[in-house]
Design an enzyme around this catalytic site. Sequence first.
Site, PDB file in Angstrom:
ATOM      1  N   VAL A  53       0.802  -1.048   0.070  1.00 56.07           N
ATOM      2  CA  VAL A  53      -0.223  -0.161   0.100  1.00 56.07           C
ATOM      3  C   VAL A  53       0.746   1.188  -0.034  1.00 56.07           C
ATOM      4  O   VAL A  53       1.610   1.466   1.241  1.00 56.07           O
ATOM      5  CB  VAL A  53      -1.037  -0.036   1.420  1.00 56.07           C
ATOM      6  CG1 VAL A  53      -1.853   1.311   1.279  1.00 56.07           C
ATOM      7  CG2 VAL A  53      -1.881  -1.335   1.168  1.00 56.07           C
ATOM      8  N   ASP A  54       0.843   1.732  -1.293  1.00 51.74           N
ATOM      9  CA  ASP A  54       1.858   3.094  -1.470  1.00 51.74           C
ATOM     10  C   ASP A  54       1.112   4.284  -1.550  1.00 51.74           C
ATOM     11  O   ASP A  54       0.378   4.464  -2.112  1.00 51.74           O
ATOM     12  CB  ASP A  54       2.694   2.867  -2.711  1.00 51.74           C
ATOM     13  CG  ASP A  54       3.640   3.696  -2.794  1.00 51.74           C
ATOM     14  OD1 ASP A  54       3.921   4.631  -1.978  1.00 51.74           O
ATOM     15  OD2 ASP A  54       4.320   3.896  -4.037  1.00 51.74           O
TER      16      ASP A  54
END
EC number: 3.4.23.-
Length: 297
Positions: A177-178
Site C-alpha cells: 500500500v503506497d
Amino acid sequence: MKIYIDVLVMENIVMNYLILLLTAKFIRQKASHLRLFLGSLVGAAYVVVLLLMPDLKIYYTTLAKFALSLLIIAIAFSPAKLTLFIKTLAVFYVSTFIFAGAAFAFLYLNQTGGFVRNGIVYIWSSKGTTLFFAVATVGIIIRIFWDIVQQRISKEKLLIPLKIAFGNGTTELSALVDTGNSLYDPLTNSPVVVVEFSAIKNILPMEIQSIFDESKENDLDSVTKIVSDSRWLSRFRLIPFTSLGKENGMLIGFRPDYIEVGENTEKKGVTDVIIGIYNRALSKNNNYNALLSPELV
C-alpha cells in the site's frame, strides 16, 4: 595525562551525532538515525587516527579536514543535487561552530581539563561526564535499532494479498500500500495499480508479453502497432507518469476483469481499476510485486 580511546570515541560519536542532528533540523530534512550514526563514527575514527598516528601530517591539513566534512555529509545525508550538498555543508559548519562554542564554555565554566592540538579539542572528563557520554552513545544505538525494527513492522503491515484476473487467467501476489501512488488513468479516472511484468506475465496475451520480453515498452511506435493489432485493443491503454525514477514516461496498462484486495473476511473485489505494467523489480528483496493506491484498500 591519560587519554582513553573508548571515552574519546564515545565523546566524538555523541558530539558528531548531535551536530548532524542539528544540521538535519536546520535544513528540514528527515535523516536516518543510522546514517547520522555512521557519519558520526567516521568523524570519531578520524580523531582516533590523528591521536594514534601523529606523524601522518597530511591528515592535519585544512584540505584533509575539508575532505572529511564532505565524506561525513555524503554518508549522513547523501544530497542528490550539488546546491543541496553545498547548503548542507554550510549548515554543518554553522552547527559545528555552535557546538564548539558550547564546548569551550563548558570547559571554562566547569573547569574540566582539556587542550587543543592541530585543530582538535581533547577533553579528559570526570567520571560523571564519561557516564553521560556512555549513556548517550547507548541511547543513540538503541534509537537506531528501534527505528529499523519499527520500519520493518510498519512495512509488513502495509503488505496485503492481491489477486488479478484477466481473460482466462488469474495470478496472486503481494502488494504494498503506497501512499505515494497517485496514478490515475486519464481516460476513465480509474486508479492504477503498478505491477511487475514478471508477476503477471502468465496472464497477458502473447503479443503484449513480447513488448516487455524484448524491452520495447519505451518504443511508442512499436507499442502502438502491437496493441492496435491485438484483439485486446479496447482493454489496453497508455498511462503517462512522472515517477518510478523517470519523468514524462508512459506506462502500458490494461483493464482487468477484476482484482481482489486483502484476504478472508477483509477481501474486497474491485472492477474499476487499471493495471500498469512495470518491467523492473519494485522491491529489492522481492517482498512485494505491486504498488497499491490506499483508496483501493
